[in-house]
Design a protein around this motif. Structure first.
Motif, mmCIF file in Angstrom:
data_model
loop_
_atom_site.group_PDB
_atom_site.id
_atom_site.type_symbol
_atom_site.label_atom_id
_atom_site.label_comp_id
_atom_site.label_asym_id
_atom_site.label_seq_id
_atom_site.Cartn_x
_atom_site.Cartn_y
_atom_site.Cartn_z
ATOM 1 N N GLN A 135 -0.063 88.010 -118.360
ATOM 2 C CA GLN A 135 -0.900 89.164 -118.664
ATOM 3 C C GLN A 135 -0.070 90.452 -118.724
ATOM 4 O OE1 GLN A 135 -4.589 89.581 -119.191
ATOM 5 N NE2 GLN A 135 -3.433 91.302 -119.993
ATOM 6 N N HIS A 136 0.864 90.618 -117.783
ATOM 7 C CA HIS A 136 1.691 91.830 -117.753
ATOM 8 C C HIS A 136 2.621 91.869 -118.954
ATOM 9 C CE1 HIS A 136 0.078 92.454 -113.841
ATOM 10 N NE2 HIS A 136 0.735 91.456 -113.269
ATOM 11 N N GLU A 146 7.658 91.413 -111.263
ATOM 12 C CA GLU A 146 6.657 90.424 -110.836
ATOM 13 C C GLU A 146 5.287 91.030 -110.584
ATOM 14 O OE1 GLU A 146 8.242 88.346 -107.512
ATOM 15 O OE2 GLU A 146 9.931 87.587 -108.684
ATOM 16 N N ASP A 147 5.277 92.268 -110.064
ATOM 17 C CA ASP A 147 3.983 92.874 -109.744
ATOM 18 C C ASP A 147 3.410 93.642 -110.925
ATOM 19 O OD1 ASP A 147 5.833 94.797 -109.799
ATOM 20 O OD2 ASP A 147 5.536 95.527 -107.761
ATOM 21 N N GLY A 148 4.016 93.506 -112.103
ATOM 22 C CA GLY A 148 3.458 94.133 -113.290
ATOM 23 C C GLY A 148 4.042 95.503 -113.585
ATOM 24 N N GLN A 149 4.944 95.996 -112.720
ATOM 25 C CA GLN A 149 5.565 97.283 -113.019
ATOM 26 C C GLN A 149 6.545 97.129 -114.169
ATOM 27 O OE1 GLN A 149 6.949 99.762 -109.800
ATOM 28 N NE2 GLN A 149 5.875 98.420 -108.372
ATOM 29 N N VAL A 150 6.751 98.227 -114.874
ATOM 30 C CA VAL A 150 7.592 98.202 -116.061
ATOM 31 C C VAL A 150 8.783 99.128 -115.839
ATOM 32 C CG1 VAL A 150 7.600 98.501 -118.542
ATOM 33 C CG2 VAL A 150 5.478 97.895 -117.398
ATOM 34 N N GLU A 151 9.955 98.672 -116.241
ATOM 35 C CA GLU A 151 11.150 99.508 -116.150
ATOM 36 C C GLU A 151 11.791 99.573 -117.522
ATOM 37 O OE1 GLU A 151 13.986 98.020 -113.391
ATOM 38 O OE2 GLU A 151 12.875 98.707 -111.625
ATOM 39 N N VAL A 152 12.107 100.795 -117.972
ATOM 40 C CA VAL A 152 12.834 100.946 -119.222
ATOM 41 C C VAL A 152 14.232 101.422 -118.879
ATOM 42 C CG1 VAL A 152 12.905 102.092 -121.440
ATOM 43 C CG2 VAL A 152 10.714 101.569 -120.404
#
Lengths: 134, 133
Positions: free
Chosen positions: B109-110, B66-72
């Motif tokens: 946007q994210h 939600e806050d735009g962080q990315v997890e792979v």
């Protein structure tokens, strides 16, 4: 002592440079801008850095605001109305070209809801309009 | 006898003022009606119905929080890290499938930034899908 009467300038002489400038501006705006019909509501598209350049298409344009307002080709529409409109569009012409102009604050769930509607209507892909990052 | 001014005025029999009025109106119209937006576009393929397909099992999952962080695959990363990581993966296997799963409230946007990065890294099979419930 008599001073020579100041020559009365003709009205047109002052105005001609003004008209020249205004004409130049007119021609600039006619050539450089593109006339587009106004959107049904304000949408601020997301920004990208390296996407392909594109002209804003007039056909098959879906507008989605952050609050979930939806418009198809300039007219506000509901999700179910959109499904019908897209389905009839897909029947009419091949290959269908659908473009989405969505607000950058649209939550992903809303986008995925829209995608569900499009899938059910038979669309396979969609172009998402973005603006170059400033 | 003073006759000249009379003749001069006749040159403007077709009034200049209405012409200027019209040109101004045209100018204002074109200024307001034309848009100077530059558009770009990214292609999104319409996702499947949320059920895992066989391709999903071999694909890499990128989550957008939600806050735009990315997890792979569960590891937090940045957009730059994403680009490097997938640059290598796509160099080996350009058809490697990537599923982007944004959380419900993640802003478009994210999501767009992640999809754009994956496309720029050379991904050809980037799909968007819901978080499994």
């Amino acid at each position: 002592m008599r001073f020579p009467e100041p020559e009365r300038r003709e009205f047109g002489e002052n105005v001609i440079p003004l008209i020249n400038i205004v004409f130049l501006l007119l021609i600039f705006f006619m050539l450089a801008g593109t006339l587009t019909p106004p959107d049904a509501f304000d949408v601020e598209p997301p920004e990208t850095r390296e996407a392909r350049m594109e002209d804003e298409p007039e056909e098959g344009l879906i507008l989605l605001s952050a609050d979930g307002e939806l418009a198809f080709e300039g007219e506000e529409i509901t999700f179910s109305g959109l499904a019908e409109a897209v389905a009839s569009r897909l029947r009419d012409d091949e290959p269908p070209m659908l473009t989405l102009k969505a607000d950058s604050a649209v939550p992903a769930s809303l986008l995925l809801d829209l995608m569900d509607v499009l899938r059910e209507a038979g669309a396979e892909s969609i172009m998402l309009l973005t603006t170059p990052e400033s | 006898m003073h006759v000249e001014p009379e003749q001069r005025r006749r040159r403007h029999l077709i009034g200049l003022t209405p012409l200027i009025d019209v040109v101004f109106i045209l100018l204002v119209f074109f200024m307001l009606a034309s848009s100077f937006m530059d558009w770009q576009s990214i292609s999104l393929s319409v996702p499947g119905d949320g059920r895992a397909t066989e391709a999903d099992l071999r694909s890499t999952v990128v989550r957008v929080l939600e806050d735009g962080q990315v997890e792979v695959d569960g590891e937090p990363t940045t957009v730059v890290g994403l680009r490097e990581r997938f640059g290598e993966i796509f160099a080996d296997d350009p058809d490697h499938a990537v599923v982007v799963r944004p959380q419900d409230q993640a802003a478009l946007q994210h999501v767009v930034r992640v999809v754009e990065t994956l496309n720029a890294a050379g991904g050809t099979r980037v799909t968007l899908n819901r978080e499994p419930r």
